[in-house]
Scaffold this motif. Structure first.
Motif, short mmCIF file in Angstrom:
data_model
loop_
_atom_site.label_atom_id
_atom_site.label_comp_id
_atom_site.label_asym_id
_atom_site.label_seq_id
_atom_site.Cartn_x
_atom_site.Cartn_y
_atom_site.Cartn_z
N ASP A 1 0.83 -1.21 0.00
CA ASP A 1 0.00 0.00 0.00
C ASP A 1 0.86 1.26 0.00
O ASP A 1 1.72 1.45 0.85
CB ASP A 1 -0.90 0.02 1.23
N GLY A 2 0.62 2.11 -1.00
CA GLY A 2 1.37 3.35 -1.11
C GLY A 2 2.72 3.19 -1.78
O GLY A 2 3.43 4.17 -2.00
N LEU B 1 1.35 -0.55 -4.74
CA LEU B 1 -0.08 -0.33 -4.98
C LEU B 1 -0.43 1.13 -4.70
O LEU B 1 0.05 1.72 -3.74
CB LEU B 1 -0.92 -1.23 -4.07
N HIS C 1 -2.20 4.27 -3.29
CA HIS C 1 -2.73 4.49 -1.94
C HIS C 1 -4.26 4.43 -1.91
O HIS C 1 -4.85 3.95 -0.94
CB HIS C 1 -2.26 5.85 -1.42
N THR C 2 -4.90 4.89 -2.98
CA THR C 2 -6.37 4.98 -3.00
C THR C 2 -7.02 3.83 -3.77
O THR C 2 -7.97 3.22 -3.28
CB THR C 2 -6.80 6.32 -3.63
N TYR D 1 -5.46 0.97 -5.02
CA TYR D 1 -4.78 -0.33 -4.85
C TYR D 1 -4.35 -0.94 -6.19
O TYR D 1 -4.08 -2.13 -6.28
CB TYR D 1 -5.65 -1.33 -4.07
N SER E 1 4.53 -6.88 3.46
CA SER E 1 3.45 -5.99 3.82
C SER E 1 2.93 -6.28 5.23
O SER E 1 3.21 -7.33 5.80
CB SER E 1 2.30 -6.18 2.81
N LYS F 1 -0.15 -6.62 5.45
CA LYS F 1 -1.34 -7.38 5.07
C LYS F 1 -1.20 -8.84 5.50
O LYS F 1 -0.10 -9.35 5.72
CB LYS F 1 -1.54 -7.32 3.56
N THR G 1 -9.97 1.67 5.03
CA THR G 1 -8.94 1.23 4.09
C THR G 1 -9.30 1.44 2.63
O THR G 1 -8.42 1.43 1.76
CB THR G 1 -8.64 -0.27 4.28
N ARG H 1 -1.01 3.93 7.33
CA ARG H 1 -2.35 4.16 7.87
C ARG H 1 -2.47 3.80 9.35
O ARG H 1 -3.10 4.50 10.12
CB ARG H 1 -3.39 3.33 7.11
N ASN I 1 5.24 9.51 -0.35
CA ASN I 1 3.89 9.31 0.17
C ASN I 1 3.47 10.57 0.89
O ASN I 1 3.91 10.84 2.01
CB ASN I 1 3.84 8.10 1.11
N GLY J 1 3.59 6.27 -5.03
CA GLY J 1 3.04 4.95 -5.30
C GLY J 1 3.69 4.23 -6.46
O GLY J 1 4.91 4.30 -6.67
#
Length: 259
Positions: free
Chosen positions: A11-12, A15, A17-18, A20, A43, A45, A114, A161, A211, A233
């Motif tokens: 993320d960011g 991918l 940020h908004t 993905y 990540s 994730k 998210t 985040r 970022n 990104g």
């Protein structure tokens, strides 16, 4: 010739940020494949979140560094044992601090925070090792919270985040293990948030992806080779990787010519 290993936050970084999306990084992704480089996704994730992207990118049996470095799993090794996560949740309940983790949130709230779909939010809440969340207390309370966590063997890393709490290793430590398995190799690491800093500093070349939405990166000692992207990104990811690959080709063609 050493194998090229590329460790990338998602993320960011790889991918958007908004959205993905990784579409803007496609030229560099294709260039990596043509050079038989290994792309390792790293990540906060979960494994079940990362697996669809891993498959979409055609990464084969390449390992994934999941849940902020808490584990390293290959696509065929993913299980669903939540014992470590449940232990962490019990600790948070006992500490009674103003930290709101994913386990405290509904699927709809995780999706709203998210930008994930409800299905994606369910996967984000299917955790095994770590707990991302939001801090709602004062700085003094946060210091006490982090100290209490440290006494229990829990680390806290600030991402773009969320503040992520975890038992186990870091992204940088997992990177070192993979590096040893592939020696000789040359490593590149890309990230956009403070929880990527150790991984970026550990690589032969580190890339800080711009970022504008997240916290500032900590200072990295000047002896490390660090690049900073002008774009955010996947656009920044793409530009940095193409520059690195151009230098890689030049260096190794030169080495072959003198070999």
């Amino acid at each position: 010739m050493p194998r090229l290993l590329v460790f990338s936050d998602l993320d960011g970084t790889l991918l958007d940020h908004t959205t993905y999306s990784h579409a803007a990084a496609q030229p560099a992704l294709s260039a990596l494949r043509s050079r038989d480089a290994v792309l390792i996704l790293a990540s906060s994730k979960t494994a079940v979140e990362m697996l669809p992207l891993h498959q979409e990118l055609g990464l084969g049996d390449a390992p994934m560094i999941v849940e902020n470095g808490s584990a390293c799993q290959r696509p065929t090794e993913i299980d669903s044992d939540p014992a470590t996560y449940n232990k962490l949740r019990r600790l948070l309940t006992r500490l009674e601090m103003p930290f709101e983790g994913f386990g405290d949130m509904s699927t709809q709230k995780v999706a709203a925070l998210t930008g994930l779909s409800d299905e994606g939010a369910v996967r984000a809440k299917t955790r095994q090792f770590s707990e991302p969340g939001l801090w709602h207390g004062t700085p003094a309370q946060k210091d006490a919270f982090l100290a209490a966590l440290a006494r229990e063997g829990v680390t806290a890393r600030q991402g773009g985040r969320f503040l992520t709490l975890s038992y186990g290793a870091t992204k940088a430590q997992q990177m070192q293990k993979i590096r040893q398995q592939h020696a000789p190799c040359f490593t590149v690491a890309l990230g956009d948030a403070p929880n990527d800093a150790e991984m970026i500093a550990t690589a032969d070349i580190g890339v800080i992806v711009r970022n504008d939405h997240g916290p500032d990166m900590p200072a990295i000692p000047p002896e490390h080779r660090i690049m900073h992207t002008q774009q955010e990104g996947p656009k920044g990811w793409n530009a940095a990787m193409l520059q690195i690959l151009s230098e890689w080709d030049h260096d190794h063609k030169g080495a072959a010519a003198h070999g």
